[in-house]
Design an enzyme around this catalytic site. Structure first.
Site, PDB file in Angstrom:
ATOM      1  N   ASP A   1       5.560  -4.241  -9.262  1.00  0.00           N
ATOM      2  CA  ASP A   1       5.771  -3.472  -8.043  1.00  0.00           C
ATOM      3  C   ASP A   1       6.843  -2.406  -8.266  1.00  0.00           C
ATOM      4  OD1 ASP A   1       5.467  -3.303  -5.005  1.00  0.00           O
ATOM      5  OD2 ASP A   1       7.631  -3.597  -5.192  1.00  0.00           O
TER       6      ASP A   1
ATOM      7  N   GLU B   1       2.836  -0.365 -11.098  1.00  0.00           N
ATOM      8  CA  GLU B   1       2.603   0.513  -9.965  1.00  0.00           C
ATOM      9  C   GLU B   1       3.420   1.780 -10.117  1.00  0.00           C
ATOM     10  OE1 GLU B   1       2.801   0.733  -5.145  1.00  0.00           O
ATOM     11  OE2 GLU B   1       4.472   0.029  -6.336  1.00  0.00           O
TER      12      GLU B   1
HETATM   13  C1  LM2 Z   1       5.583  -1.127  -3.234  1.00  0.00           C
HETATM   14  N1  LM2 Z   1       5.300  -0.397  -4.191  1.00  0.00           N
HETATM   15  O1  LM2 Z   1       6.197   0.397  -4.812  1.00  0.00           O
HETATM   16  C2  LM2 Z   1       4.665  -2.025  -2.476  1.00  0.00           C
HETATM   17  O2  LM2 Z   1       3.351  -1.909  -2.936  1.00  0.00           O
HETATM   18  C3  LM2 Z   1       4.852  -1.742  -1.040  1.00  0.00           C
HETATM   19  O3  LM2 Z   1       4.009  -2.534  -0.266  1.00  0.00           O
HETATM   20  C4  LM2 Z   1       6.337  -1.966  -0.708  1.00  0.00           C
HETATM   21  O4  LM2 Z   1       6.674  -1.459   0.576  1.00  0.00           O
HETATM   22  C5  LM2 Z   1       7.278  -1.191  -1.625  1.00  0.00           C
HETATM   23  N2  LM2 Z   1       6.827  -1.014  -2.917  1.00  0.00           N
HETATM   24  C6  LM2 Z   1       8.593  -1.940  -1.768  1.00  0.00           C
HETATM   25  O5  LM2 Z   1       8.384  -3.117  -2.502  1.00  0.00           O
HETATM   26  C7  LM2 Z   1       6.463  -2.327   1.658  1.00  0.00           C
HETATM   27  C8  LM2 Z   1       6.170  -1.502   2.901  1.00  0.00           C
HETATM   28  C9  LM2 Z   1       7.426  -0.869   3.451  1.00  0.00           C
HETATM   29  C10 LM2 Z   1       8.469  -1.938   3.695  1.00  0.00           C
HETATM   30  C11 LM2 Z   1       8.769  -2.588   2.322  1.00  0.00           C
HETATM   31  C12 LM2 Z   1       9.797  -3.670   2.408  1.00  0.00           C
HETATM   32  O6  LM2 Z   1       5.207  -0.484   2.551  1.00  0.00           O
HETATM   33  O7  LM2 Z   1       7.085  -0.248   4.719  1.00  0.00           O
HETATM   34  O8  LM2 Z   1       9.630  -1.389   4.253  1.00  0.00           O
HETATM   35  O9  LM2 Z   1       7.554  -3.195   1.824  1.00  0.00           O
HETATM   36  O10 LM2 Z   1       9.442  -4.643   3.342  1.00  0.00           O
HETATM   37  C13 LM2 Z   1      10.115  -2.005   5.438  1.00  0.00           C
HETATM   38  C14 LM2 Z   1      10.075  -1.058   6.622  1.00  0.00           C
HETATM   39  C15 LM2 Z   1      11.032   0.115   6.373  1.00  0.00           C
HETATM   40  C16 LM2 Z   1      12.448  -0.402   6.129  1.00  0.00           C
HETATM   41  C17 LM2 Z   1      12.402  -1.422   4.972  1.00  0.00           C
HETATM   42  C18 LM2 Z   1      13.756  -2.061   4.736  1.00  0.00           C
HETATM   43  O11 LM2 Z   1       8.739  -0.585   6.806  1.00  0.00           O
HETATM   44  O12 LM2 Z   1      11.035   0.979   7.515  1.00  0.00           O
HETATM   45  O13 LM2 Z   1      13.297   0.692   5.757  1.00  0.00           O
HETATM   46  O14 LM2 Z   1      11.457  -2.467   5.252  1.00  0.00           O
HETATM   47  O15 LM2 Z   1      14.128  -2.882   5.808  1.00  0.00           O
HETATM   48  C19 LM2 Z   1      14.485   0.865   6.521  1.00  0.00           C
END
Ligand code: LM2
Ligand code: CA
Length: 479
Positions: free
Chosen positions: A188, A225
């Site tokens: 990731d 990735e």
């Molecule tokens: C990836 N690839 O680089 C994953 O495939 C993807 O699903 C992950 O993001 C990302 N990297 C980090 O591992 C997901 C999602 C984000 C989410 C993060 C962490 O797409 O939206 O972020 O996981 O849970 C979320 C909130 C965001 C916030 C963050 C931190 O959407 O708004 O930022 O958590 O609390 C302040």
């Protein structure tokens, strides 16, 4: 490190997004093994932050390297890997080691661990302030490679993989799962780590476990990735000497084609030369857990289960074409892009229920990998082996056909006209069962039967209004 170590001539992995380990083990035994799937990618297995309303993405916020998530604990993980390997299905783990969680107070994990996130204290590893990149900064400029790799991605606390101690913790974790029998990892956010640091980490990994049936000296399958759609500082080619790279352009471009925005005839030379990585460096998919819901990049043209006819056509093309090593997505239903998997009121993930008549999933699970047309194309790919594309035909528009050597033949109709045409299939003379409209049951084809004459020619009929715009035959399914 580019070989998925599929057993025999198996091919194709499925991402069982958010499935529980016990359910995956059952699925290996009752479906994936018998159907010829090569492996399963599982969602991140190490302890993550519990977030309010349990969004799927909480699993990308690690609190420790203990194997303990809503999918199960270390003993159910170990038992799953064993049971899947026993039916020749390999396990690939999504590894999140670029970062730990973002800020949360209190920060409690799925294994009961706690952290003081603002002071970067994760005692269950343990990691502390010095293990993270400093000064703390956040990523905004993707033209600056140092910023992309040393700053925080969406506020997720960024580990410093140049530190020996951080490397040792990551190596320890991956070696632990290698010894439990996994065949590979998805890395990731690889783009957010320095290739030279990853190189050191990968070089310290154990060989695959001989005790779990891997040949001596096999190396872990690594696919990284790195979202590179052009125009940024970091290039996918920086990572191909280390393992495969997930080719995001693949699903974006094919999605555009099968949405009808480009004529299929232009796919004649699909593959190398389309701005895609060399085939042997690429892992490909039509959609993944991010871009199917607008996370990550490039989502606009991505096809998903929500547009089934186009999605099945694009997936059929993916699996029929020799480019890359292939992955199939298996989703749960969603409208809200944050919503987590089907769960009960305590937040425990529900097991997929399978309709015994149709073999499809119910109670919120989509199970694209069980859709007849997709599952049969997995078999097609396995029968096609490494044979090249031959007998290409197109109508100078949105109807195409090709064979894989003399093993398999596919035709696709994305036109508003019917496809009715005598075509060279490359197959030996005989009667074949179209695996898209049916299957062979008690020696009878339940779908279209296609007759290939002595000259290899067959009459192919795909009405524009058909439920599926695909016809596929191969030497494994004669009737
Ligand atoms: C990836 N690839 O680089 C994953 O495939 C993807 O699903 C992950 O993001 C990302 N990297 C980090 O591992 C997901 C999602 C984000 C989410 C993060 C962490 O797409 O939206 O972020 O996981 O849970 C979320 C909130 C965001 C916030 C963050 C931190 O959407 O708004 O930022 O958590 O609390 C302040
Ligand atoms: Ca980083």
């Amino acid at each position: 490190q580019k070989d998925p170590h599929y057993k025999d001539d198996r091919d194709t992995m499925v991402h069982l997004f958010e499935w529980k380990f016990d359910d995956i083990a059952d699925e290996c035994e009752r479906f994936l093994g018998p159907m010829g799937y090569g492996g399963v990618q599982v969602s991140p297995i190490n302890e993550n932050l519990i977030m309010r309303n349990r969004p799927w993405y909480e699993r990308y916020q690690p609190l420790s390297f203990k194997i303990n998530t809503r999918s199960g604990n270390e003993s159910s993980f170990a038992s799953m890997v064993k049971r899947c390997n026993a039916v020749d299905v390999r396990i690939y783990v999504d590894i999140v080691v670029n970062h730990m969680s973002g800020d949360a107070n209190p920060a409690v994990g799925t294994g009961g661990s706690t952290a003081n996130t603002s002071s970067r204290s994760y005692p269950a590893v343990p990691f502390s302030f010095a293990d993270f990149h400093q000064p703390v900064c956040s990523i905004s400029n993707y033209n600056n490679a140092t910023e992309v790799r040393n700053c925080e991605l969406s506020g997720l606390h960024d580990l410093d993989q140049s530190k020996e101690y951080v490397r040792s913790k990551i190596v320890e974790f991956i070696n632990r799962i290698i010894d439990l029998g996994v065949a590979g990892i998805r890395v990731d956010a690889a783009k957010h780590m320095w290739p030279q640091d990853l190189k050191v980490i990968y070089s310290r990994l154990n060989n695959l476990s001989v005790a779990h049936g891997f040949p001596a000296k096999s190396r872990l399958f690594i696919y990284q990735e790195v979202i590179d759609l052009g125009g940024e500082a970091i290039k996918k080619g920086e990572y191909t000497s280390l393992g495969r790279v997930i080719e995001f352009t693949f699903g974006i471009v094919l999605g555009n084609f099968f949405r009808g925005n480009e004529q299929l005839k232009f796919l004649k030379n699909w593959g190398n030369g389309w701005g895609l990585l060399p085939s042997e460096d690429a892992l490909v998919m039509i959609d993944n857990h991010d871009n199917q819901r607008g996370h990550g990049a490039g989502g606009a043209t991505i096809l998903t289960y929500k547009l089934p006819k186009q999605y099945k056509m694009a997936t059929a093309f993916e699996l029929a074409h020799p480019y890359g090593t292939t992955r199939v997505m298996s989703s749960f239903n969603f409208t809200d892009p944050s919503i987590g998997p089907p769960a009960d009121k305590n937040g425990s993930i529900l097991s997929p229920e399978i309709d015994p008549k149709t073999g499809t999933c119910k109670n919120g699970w989509i199970c694209e990998h069980r859709w007849h047309q997709i599952q049969q194309m997995v078999v097609f790919r396995l029968v096609a082996k490494n044979d090249p594309i031959n007998n290409w035909w197109d109508n100078d528009g949105d109807q195409i056909a090709f064979s894989r050597g003399s093993n398999a033949f596919i035709a696709l109709n994305n036109d508003d006209e019917d496809l009715k045409q005598s075509l060279v299939t490359g197959l030996p003379a005989g009667k074949y069962c179209d695996v898209i409209t049916g299957q062979v049951k008690n020696n009878k084809c339940t779908g279209k039967t296609v007759e290939v004459g002595k000259n290899g020619v067959a009459f192919v009929d795909i009405p524009a209004s058909a439920e599926d715009g695909v016809l596929a035959i191969h030497i494994g399914r004669q009737s």
